[in-house]
Design an enzyme around this catalytic site. Structure first.
Site, PDB file in Angstrom:
ATOM      1  CG  HIS A 199      15.134 -15.999  13.731  1.00 20.23           C
ATOM      2  ND1 HIS A 199      14.684 -16.944  12.730  1.00 20.23           N
ATOM      3  CD2 HIS A 199      16.471 -16.607  13.535  1.00 20.23           C
ATOM      4  CE1 HIS A 199      16.082 -17.172  11.650  1.00 20.23           C
ATOM      5  NE2 HIS A 199      17.024 -17.252  12.436  1.00 20.23           N
TER       6      HIS A 199
ATOM      7  CG  ASP B 233      12.305 -18.377   9.724  1.00 20.43           C
ATOM      8  OD1 ASP B 233      11.664 -18.172  10.329  1.00 20.43           O
ATOM      9  OD2 ASP B 233      12.716 -16.658  10.253  1.00 20.43           O
TER      10      ASP B 233
ATOM     11  CG  HIS C 223      14.191 -10.957  15.808  1.00 17.95           C
ATOM     12  ND1 HIS C 223      14.436 -12.509  17.014  1.00 17.95           N
ATOM     13  CD2 HIS C 223      14.582 -11.365  14.843  1.00 17.95           C
ATOM     14  CE1 HIS C 223      14.244 -12.881  16.125  1.00 17.95           C
ATOM     15  NE2 HIS C 223      14.601 -12.884  14.866  1.00 17.95           N
TER      16      HIS C 223
HETATM   17 ZN   LIG Z   1      12.802 -15.799  11.846  1.00 17.72          ZN
END
Ligand SMILES: [Zn+2]
Length: 619
Positions: free
Chosen positions: A174, A265, A135
């Site tokens: 994500h 995740d 990120h």
């Molecule tokens: Zn993640």
């Protein structure tokens, strides 16, 4: 040493110093749990263990601005209050006095791994790091990420080692928007990310996470986003995404290095992803990537917050990198409708950029964007009864996997090769066994009676060796093997029959060239027969598929991805651009698990940004 494992315990130093429910899941135990499990499974000892070094500020500067690096350097001297205040300036980030050191180690670990693989010290490897990186942006921390470890590694590989084409596979749940921003106009780096999206209602709530964000300018087609619009995606969905999107594009791109933003995740049990893919799925995904770039695969840890699921998934990746066989996938291999919609959207969005995604006679049935409010699922309600039932199911699956991880022995011989001419001069790699032994003569004679061709001297000798090799595989002593014989069709029939008589439930036979299938095995329901360069371009039956590869395709190496859809659970699917639609139809009916057709839906534009109902988790 085949596989490098890069780690440094000092990366466990950074921790949250104040209350913050959003950030508390990113904790040091994520690393220690994974390392302990690797040790318990005897995996760490089989790897080339490298202690992570710090990345230099010049190396961080390959991606980040000098001002940002300087700001991060300054965090070492801040008080807890000052650290908390600075953290509040970013989205889902916390700083600790040791964060700068840990983050430099994390980036340095990725660089060390790239060095090891590109200098030939190791074939592949994993860097166990924190904080994660995907990120992080040029001048901003984001979602637990400080420096963009994988992006820095990609730039480093280009600059230091002269690599031209790099594939980044981001299987974290994500969207790694940081990596996307850094390379979105750069055709030398192909970035693939799947991510929980829910039509834009899941963090980081970005319009540019959708399928129609394909890159900018010369980088168009080199950003591939696969948004998951529902939670609960499982093994079949992940496999379908690889087989129908990533691998066709990746083979066409032909990378020289594969970097994996390896977040777990996206695995079962994780509170962030709420997905259902089991740890062994990551062994299969890793194996599939190893056919690219000469096997130069560098995985770098990103997210993953369920310690048990994370640890098991890490072990599965390391086992696959070491060359161990992947355990069978659990559960039905039928992708969900929502997954197929997402996959179809990506294929439609990317088709103008990749010939491997062209489908004769098919037109996109969905809009390129997946942001239609009509298709929005009902909001997720964490903690409800359904959630508790899912948790119980998860722990049952995880405990059975835990048992199997230790019970699943690795065959002592990875590959054995049985040749018809023992005197032939052939230099084999050191880890390949040259098998000279044969099955007992009586056993060989019994099988040779099936075909006269097998009674001839050379064919008989070869058959004995093949039977011995097959016995080794069936007994778990040998992982895989190669054999030569002057009587291929007859020997293959024996191998098939012996495998089935020894209890094999399903056999997948890939035949190159015209090779007739034994008639009585045509309808046994246990043998899937794929004949590449066979006689006819048709599905001869549900379990007998023939691909001629005539015309222009015949002059090229058969496209590997064209038969990959048969991998895994032996579910067939179409992806041959040379096929007409009619023979496919019967396949689609027979193998719904890999059917790419989705019902046409009207496109309804939706307002942006969407109403957010998900918790703003990160990484
Ligand atoms: Zn993640």
């Amino acid at each position: 040493m085949r596989t490098a494992l890069v780690y440094h315990e000092e990366m466990t130093a950074a921790r949250l110093l104040w209350d913050d429910p959003e950030c508390e899941i990113e904790r040091p135990e994520r690393l220690t749990a994974a390392v302990e499990r690797l040790q318990q499974g005897g995996l760490e000892q089989r790897c080339l263990q490298l202690a992570a070094r710090e990345a230099s500020e010049a190396e961080l500067g390959l991606v980040h601005s000098p001002e940002y690096v300087s700001l991060m350097r300054g965090t070492q001297a801040l008080s807890t209050e000052e650290l908390q205040a600075l953290s509040g300036q970013y989205d889902a980030v916390y700083f600790h006095p040791s964060t700068f050191h840990c983050a430099r180690l994390a980036a340095g670990a990725a660089l060390q791994l790239v060095d090891a693989v590109l200098t030939g010290t190791a074939h592949n490897g994993l860097a166990l790091v924190r904080p994660p990186g995907h990120h992080s942006q040029r001048a901003a921390a984001n979602g637990f990420c400080v420096f963009n470890n994988v992006a820095i590694a990609a730039r480093y590989a280009q600059k230091r080692h002269g690599v031209h084409r790099i594939l980044i596979v981001d299987w974290d749940v994500h969207h790694g928007q940081g990596i996307q921003y850094i390379f979105e106009d750069d055709p030398s780096v192909l970035y693939f990310s799947w991510h929980r999206y829910e039509h834009g209602r899941f963090w980081p709530y970005l319009r540019e996470s959708d399928a129609d964000a394909v890159g900018l300018g010369p980088g168009r087609g080199f950003t591939v986003n696969l948004p998951w619009n529902q939670v609960g995606m499982g093994n079949a969905d992940y496999m379908a995404a690889f087989l129908h999107v990533l691998l066709p594009v990746a083979f066409e791109f032909d990378p020289e290095l594969v970097l994996v933003s390896a977040g777990f995740d996206s695995a079962i049990g994780d509170p962030e992803g709420q997905m259902q893919a089991t740890p062994e799925c990551f062994a299969h995904l890793t194996q599939l990537l190893q056919v690219l770039a000469g096997g130069r695969v560098c995985a770098v840890l990103e997210g993953g917050y369920h310690l048990e699921s994370l640890s098991q998934s890490v072990c599965m990746v390391v086992k696959a990198l070491l060359g161990d066989p992947a355990p069978p996938l659990l559960g039905p291999m039928v992708p969900q409708h929502s997954a197929l919609e997402s996959i179809q959207s990506v294929r439609a969005a990317q088709a103008p950029h990749w010939t491997s995604l062209w489908q004769q006679g098919s037109t996109p049935t969905l809009s390129l964007s997946t942001c239609s409010p009509e298709r929005r699922p009902s909001p997720v309600s964490p903690g409800g009864p359904k959630c508790k039932a899912a948790e119980a199911q998860t722990s049952a699956v995880l405990s059975s996997l835990l048992d199997r991880l230790h019970l699943c022995a690795t065959p002592p011989v990875r590959t054995a090769i049985a040749l018809t001419a023992p005197a032939a001069a052939m230099v084999l790699p050191p880890d390949i066994l040259r098998q000279e032994e044969s099955a007992p003569r009586e056993e060989t004679q019994a099988w040779a009676r099936l075909h006269e061709a097998l009674t001839q001297d050379t064919a008989f000798t070869a058959l004995g060796k093949v039977l011995h090799l097959l016995n080794g595989i069936l007994d778990g002593q040998v992982s895989s093997g190669i054999a030569t014989t002057p009587a291929a069709a007859s020997t293959l029939e024996v191998v098939l029959r012996q495998g089935l008589s020894h209890g094999a439930q399903r056999v997948f036979c890939v035949a190159l060239g015209q090779l007739d299938r034994p008639p009585d095995l045509a309808n046994d329901g246990r043998t899937l027969w794929l004949n590449i360069r066979g006689k006819e371009a048709a599905a001869l039956s549900t379990l007998h598929v023939s691909v001629p590869l005539s015309g222009p395709m015949a002059s090229r190496t058969p496209k590997l991805h064209s038969w990959l859809p048969f991998y895994g659970d032996q579910r067939g699917a179409e992806s041959w651009s040379s096929w007409s639609r009619s023979p496919h139809a019967s396949l689609w009916e027979s193998w719904p698990g890999c059917c790419m057709e989705t019902p046409p839906r009207a496109w309804v534009p939706s307002p942006w940004p969407p109403q957010t109902t998900c918790r703003p988790w990160c990484t």
